[in-house]
Write an enzyme that holds these catalytic residues in place. Structure first.
Site, PDB file in Angstrom:
ATOM      1  N   HIS A 297      40.624  27.627  20.418  1.00 12.63           N
ATOM      2  CA  HIS A 297      41.157  28.575  21.403  1.00 12.63           C
ATOM      3  C   HIS A 297      40.032  29.532  21.821  1.00 12.63           C
ATOM      4  CE1 HIS A 297      43.449  31.894  23.055  1.00 12.63           C
ATOM      5  NE2 HIS A 297      44.585  31.245  22.911  1.00 12.63           N
ATOM      6  N   ARG A 345      42.040  26.571  26.323  1.00  8.18           N
ATOM      7  CA  ARG A 345      42.131  25.419  25.426  1.00  8.18           C
ATOM      8  C   ARG A 345      42.106  24.146  26.272  1.00  8.18           C
ATOM      9  NH1 ARG A 345      47.891  26.213  22.638  1.00  8.18           N
ATOM     10  NH2 ARG A 345      48.322  28.178  23.696  1.00  8.18           N
ATOM     11  N   LYS A 348      44.837  23.252  29.111  1.00 10.58           N
ATOM     12  CA  LYS A 348      45.586  24.440  29.527  1.00 10.58           C
ATOM     13  C   LYS A 348      44.999  24.931  30.858  1.00 10.58           C
ATOM     14  CE  LYS A 348      47.993  26.983  27.076  1.00 10.58           C
ATOM     15  NZ  LYS A 348      49.441  27.300  27.151  1.00 10.58           N
ATOM     16  N   ASP A 351      42.562  30.954  33.387  1.00  8.59           N
ATOM     17  CA  ASP A 351      43.131  32.302  33.265  1.00  8.59           C
ATOM     18  C   ASP A 351      41.942  33.265  33.279  1.00  8.59           C
ATOM     19  OD1 ASP A 351      43.964  34.780  32.257  1.00  8.59           O
ATOM     20  OD2 ASP A 351      45.339  33.913  30.796  1.00  8.59           O
ATOM     21  N   CYS A 353      41.253  36.040  32.012  1.00  7.98           N
ATOM     22  CA  CYS A 353      40.756  36.736  30.816  1.00  7.98           C
ATOM     23  C   CYS A 353      39.758  35.876  30.046  1.00  7.98           C
ATOM     24  CB  CYS A 353      41.899  37.213  29.923  1.00  7.98           C
ATOM     25  SG  CYS A 353      42.930  35.922  29.228  1.00  7.98           S
ATOM     26  N   TYR A 354      39.829  34.558  30.215  1.00  5.69           N
ATOM     27  CA  TYR A 354      38.844  33.703  29.532  1.00  5.69           C
ATOM     28  C   TYR A 354      37.456  33.793  30.180  1.00  5.69           C
ATOM     29  CZ  TYR A 354      42.865  32.092  27.039  1.00  5.69           C
ATOM     30  OH  TYR A 354      43.993  32.076  26.269  1.00  5.69           O
ATOM     31  N   ASP A 459      45.383  37.355  35.748  1.00  4.42           N
ATOM     32  CA  ASP A 459      45.214  36.027  35.177  1.00  4.42           C
ATOM     33  C   ASP A 459      44.896  35.005  36.272  1.00  4.42           C
ATOM     34  OD1 ASP A 459      46.057  33.410  34.536  1.00  4.42           O
ATOM     35  OD2 ASP A 459      47.737  34.024  33.303  1.00  4.42           O
ATOM     36  N   ASP A 466      47.022  43.696  35.281  1.00  4.45           N
ATOM     37  CA  ASP A 466      47.263  44.595  34.152  1.00  4.45           C
ATOM     38  C   ASP A 466      45.919  45.055  33.603  1.00  4.45           C
ATOM     39  OD1 ASP A 466      46.293  42.548  32.374  1.00  4.45           O
ATOM     40  OD2 ASP A 466      48.271  41.623  32.397  1.00  4.45           O
ATOM     41  N   HIS A 469      43.803  42.249  31.692  1.00  3.95           N
ATOM     42  CA  HIS A 469      43.049  41.321  32.539  1.00  3.95           C
ATOM     43  C   HIS A 469      41.967  42.047  33.336  1.00  3.95           C
ATOM     44  CE1 HIS A 469      46.318  38.496  31.518  1.00  3.95           C
ATOM     45  NE2 HIS A 469      45.354  37.603  31.636  1.00  3.95           N
TER      46      HIS A 469
HETATM   47 ZN   LIG Z   1      44.928  35.925  30.365  1.00  5.24          ZN
END
Ligand SMILES: [Zn+2]
Lengths: 573, 360
Positions: A297, A345, A348, A351, A353-354, A459, A466, A469
């Site tokens: 992850h 991952r 998936k 996003d 935040c990654y 995201d 938010d 993020h």
């Molecule tokens: Zn995220």
């Protein structure tokens, strides 16, 4: 292919020689106030101004060339997400009155709106936020960190932060999510970083370091990891947060007899076994899981590399404890086209935040691969520096069983596993960059900005912005816009050992307690704007660089460490 | 357990007729600890009155180290409003253990809470603590273990039906397998195969399978790294897994989960990657060739005639060529990935080309 940008349409093009040859002579740090103006001088993108139509490489406007027809839920949502992102990437989604795009078809960074959004997050929050009652320190860190990256002065929050942090601290050490809440490593990490962001002795002095040291001892586990709170779970986040706290506050590493990890071994300390714990979290895919035996992850990959880079110079600690080729393969697989962003991952969705959790791994991996200056990259006796497995793990294994790791101390076992395959040769440096910076920048600026008056980052399209993020998307943007280089410290602590030979298998494997936690931490992370390849963002869309391990500006790291360095490590005991 | 007693512990609620603790005779002896946010505090939350009141009473009983049925109900009341409050969960666990409550009753209550809070992860640590305490009671009774394993599996299945890749659920599942020793449990493997059949791209399911198969203490070497050869794994197991995963790859050749699994199996089993070259080559057609079948020579550019059904196959093929010392073919594979088939990762593919240079 006609619309393809330079990098994308001619991926084989040899890059011009790196603009930077010697870190000491040419690298200037961009910190706090000097940054953006200087960038103007070194970047010339006037050629791009001549283009009338936005140039958007087809990499970002078409589905990838390999398609398949066997539909499952995973592929359904993947295709749906890719198509949704393409609408934002190709610039045709013009029903966004607040969006201005540059000649590359990339929206401007809506700095003012994001700043306003983040100031709101630090103000009074309505009752609906009660579910955040146990994570308020995170809101402080995310918002302050994002504001700093956006170029804002956050010292005006110092007084407010001081009273807030005091109200969250426990006499028994550490900070909880709020008053009278159990101290937790995550909330303590967030408070400590926030105090470092606002800076100043008065802010630093909020922290009761002696109690903090005692509390950390109570969380330290016999297997090397840390519980996140007394009686709480043990995972790699805990290890990362603890390592950051210990080194920023320059706490003594001594293990107290009250610690569950205490065995009477006078060599054992708070860092003993941390690297082995990290090592056990690498999975067959090459990525890192939160605890051993779970799926790899992205968030945990960053925590793992952060830990190792704190324990020792990444060019030594990362290859010693992790299978680097598998890790790099997995990290690189996280970036998708056409989206350009990272997923957390395998299979998936991307996003924002990654951009930090995965994107933030690359400076550390580059420091691992580029660890030694080219001139002495092959010097004898530098132990495991730069050694690792090269491709074909299967082939290496088939040559004969690699270490089977049954020895008594896990430190030895794991270290042998990671380094015994040095026969595969050295890994090459990663001078050209291991991920697609343009892709990530496009994803962030096209897909992750809230395009309404609300501001903030998110995201992906369709999701609300938010503070979380906003912070991590901007961190990702920062690492994509900059290039880091970790200078070697003058004297690598392990290289001088007489037992150290070129043959890693027969050499003495240094135990954790041999590691001087300070030497490599004093080494300078030199930072420059990234100049290679097409530059698809405008100069005023630059965000400030942050320290690759501590995720706050390097100046903030230096200031708090200097403050507690002057106080002396012995003081708290 | 009598229904009355249960109500004293579960679902009984707190508060007087108006719902307030301050008017509830049961709580009359408790002086609530009200916290005032300091002047100028950042990110201060305007707590709703009922939440603020409940927290004030919680602070009081925690401070007094009280463990009682009313405390348990108070934690339930707060968890309903804010399931992310780790302090409340740990205090609840302390109550459960201090009062020596039947663990299975608590698990039954927890199942409901979990289904209402899919993304919450405090529930999983709570469950972990419960199992740690319950396990010693049944450890010597195989029938009890397998009954408990079955009920946990049913609950996990229910959670996964809502979100097949929920990380906390899968972490917990891994823990349960280790704790209860379910490596050879046919139902566990069957459950995973069912999930892979449902969505062959469910990487969480593949990861769990890898753990089940290659961490089985019956043969796996303790402490063996996940990316390293393990002499303890029987050849039949390796063969069986290769057979299984290659079948799944044929269904969806561009599914990276299958390829990562295949590579992982080969390494664990100490197999030459080249032993699957025939299979891998099925997905890479006329690599680097100028023309497709029937086309005229000299008409196209390099690679115009090729077809790639899976970038992951081409990646593995590059490794196979490198393993066999066929450096040029390995280099060609990596070049074509960067040039055409997987351009977003061009930086990585170029680095891999450099690995070829230094690695031979
Ligand atoms: Zn995220």
């Amino acid at each position: 292919m006609a619309a393809a940008g330079p990098r994308t349409s001619t991926p084989q093009r040899r890059r011009p020689a790196p603009a930077i040859s010697s870190p000491s002579s040419k690298i200037r740090e961009i910190e706090e106030d000097e940054g953006e103006e200087e960038t103007d001088k070194v970047v010339d993108f006037s050629h791009a101004r001549t283009m009338a139509e936005p140039v958007i490489p087809d990499l970002f406007t078409q589905l990838p060339p390999v398609r398949e027809g066997y539909l499952t839920d995973t592929l359904d949502v993947q295709l749906e997400t890719a198509r949704e992102c393409m609408k934002f990437l190709d610039g045709l989604n013009t029903r966004e009155p607040l969006v201005t795009r540059n000649e590359h078809g990339v929206p401007k960074l809506a700095r003012d709106r994001h700043v306003r959004f983040l100031h709101m997050a630090l103000g009074n929050l309505p009752g609906g936020f009660l579910v955040a009652d146990a994570s308020r320190p995170w809101f402080l860190y995310w918002s302050l960190s994002a504001l700093v990256m956006l170029g804002q002065d956050v010292t005006s929050y110092r007084d407010g932060l001081i009273v807030t942090a005091r109200s969250m601290q426990n006499d028994t050490g550490g900070f909880g999510g709020g008053g009278r809440q159990l101290s937790h490593l995550a909330t303590t990490y967030a408070v400590v970083l926030s105090l470092a962001l606002v800076g100043g002795g008065e802010a630093y002095d909020v922290i009761d370091r002696k109690a903090m040291w005692k509390w950390l001892n109570s969380l330290k586990q016999p297997d090397g990891g840390f519980q996140v709170c007394l009686g709480g779970e043990e995972d790699i986040r805990g290890a990362y947060c603890a390592s950051v706290i210990i080194t920023l506050l320059r706490l003594p590493l001594d293990l107290s007899p009250e610690s569950p990890a205490y065995t009477g071994d006078s060599n054992a300390n708070l860092f003993t076994g941390v690297a082995d714990y990290v090592s056990r979290c690498q999975t067959f895919e090459g990525g890192i899981s939160g605890q051993p035996n779970v799926e790899a992850h992205g968030a945990y990959a960053f925590c793992a590399l952060g830990c190792l880079a704190i324990l020792d110079h990444p060019s030594r600690s990362i290859p010693r404890y992790l299978d680097v080729p598998r890790l790099v393969s997995w990290l690189s697989s996280r970036q998708y086209a056409p989206e350009g962003g990272f997923s957390g991952r395998t299979n998936k969705l991307v996003d924002g935040c990654y951009s930090h959790w995965v994107g933030g791994c690359f400076p550390l991996i580059e420091a691992c691969l580029n660890g030694n200056p080219p001139s002495d990259r092959h010097r004898p006796g530098d132990g495991d520096g730069g050694v690792g497995r090269v491709g074909g793990g299967g082939a290496l294994a088939a040559d004969g069983p690699a270490a089977t790791a049954t020895t008594t101390t896990t430190a030895t076992a794991t270290a042998t596993t990671a380094s015994s395959s040095g026969r595969g040769g050295r890994l090459p440096p990663a001078e050209d960059g291991l991920f697609h910076r343009e892709g990530l920048i496009r994803y962030i600026l096209c897909c992750c900005q809230d395009t309404t008056k609300r501001g903030g980052l998110r995201d992906k399209p369709g999701k609300g912005s938010d503070a979380y993020h906003s912070c991590y998307v901007l961190s990702g943007l920062s690492s994509a816009q900059h290039q880091w280089e970790l200078d070697d410290e003058p004297r690598p602590p392990l290289a001088e050992s007489p037992a150290e030979t070129k043959d890693a298998e027969t050499s003495k494997i240094p135990s954790d307690q041999d590691i001087d936690p300070e030497a490599h931490l004093e080494a300078v992370w030199a930072v420059l704007p990234y100049l290679d390849g097409p530059r698809v963002f405008d100069n005023d869309d630059c965000v400030r660089p942050i320290h690759p391990i501590y995720a706050i500006p390097q100046g903030s790291v230096r200031a708090i460490r200097a403050y507690f360095g002057e106080k002396g490590q012995g003081v708290v005991l | 357990m009598a229904a009355e007693l249960k109500k004293e512990l579960y679902g009984g609620g707190v508060g007087g007729e108006d719902g307030k603790l301050s008017t509830d005779p049961e709580w009359a002896d408790v002086e609530p600890v009200v916290l005032q946010e300091p002047e100028g505090a950042l990110a201060a939350i305007a707590y709703p009155d009922d939440y603020a009141e409940a927290m004030a009473y919680l602070r009081a009983v925690m401070q007094a180290k009280e463990h009682s049925p009313r405390c348990l109900r108070l934690t339930e009341h707060i968890i309903e409003m804010n399931p992310a409050h780790y302090t409340v969960w740990l205090y609840r666990a302390a109550n459960v253990f201090a009062l020596n409550l039947p663990i299975l009753d608590e698990i039954t209550w927890l199942n409901e809470v979990a289904l209402q809070n899919l993304k919450n992860y405090q529930i999983w640590h709570h469950r972990h603590l419960l199992v740690e305490n319950y396990h010693p009671l049944i450890a010597s009774d195989p029938a009890a273990i397998s009954a408990f394993a079955a009920s946990e599996r049913a609950f996990i299945a229910q959670m996964l039906s809502e979100d097949t890749k929920n990380y906390h659920v899968w972490s917990y599942r891994s823990y349960v397998v280790s704790k209860l020793g379910l490596f050879d449990d046919a139902d566990e493997l069957a459950a995973i195969e069912g999930l892979i059949d449902k969505d062959v791209r469910n990487n969480s399911a593949w990861s769990h399978r890898f753990f089940l198969v290659f961490s089985n203490p019956a043969y796996a070497t303790p402490g063996a790294a996940a990316t390293a050869y393990d002499a303890g794994v029987p050849a039949e197991v390796v063969d069986r897994e290769i057979e299984y995963v290659t079948g799944k790859i044929r269904l969806a050749p561009q599914n990276q989960s299958g390829w990562n699994y295949l590579r992982g199996v080969m390494v664990k089993g100490g197999r030459k990657l080249a032993s699957v070259e025939g299979f891998v080559s099925e997905f890479v057609i006329r690599l680097g060739e100028e023309r497709s079948e029937g086309g005229k020579e000299g008409e196209g550019e390099e690679g115009e005639g090729e077809d790639v059904l899976s970038t992951h196959a081409l990646d593995l093929l590059a490794e196979i060529y490198a393993e066999k010392g066929e450096k040029e073919k390995a280099d060609l594979s990596l070049r074509r990935l960067g040039q055409k088939w997987d351009r977003i990762r061009v930086g990585y593919w170029e680095w891999r080309r450099k690995c070829l240079e230094v690695g031979a």
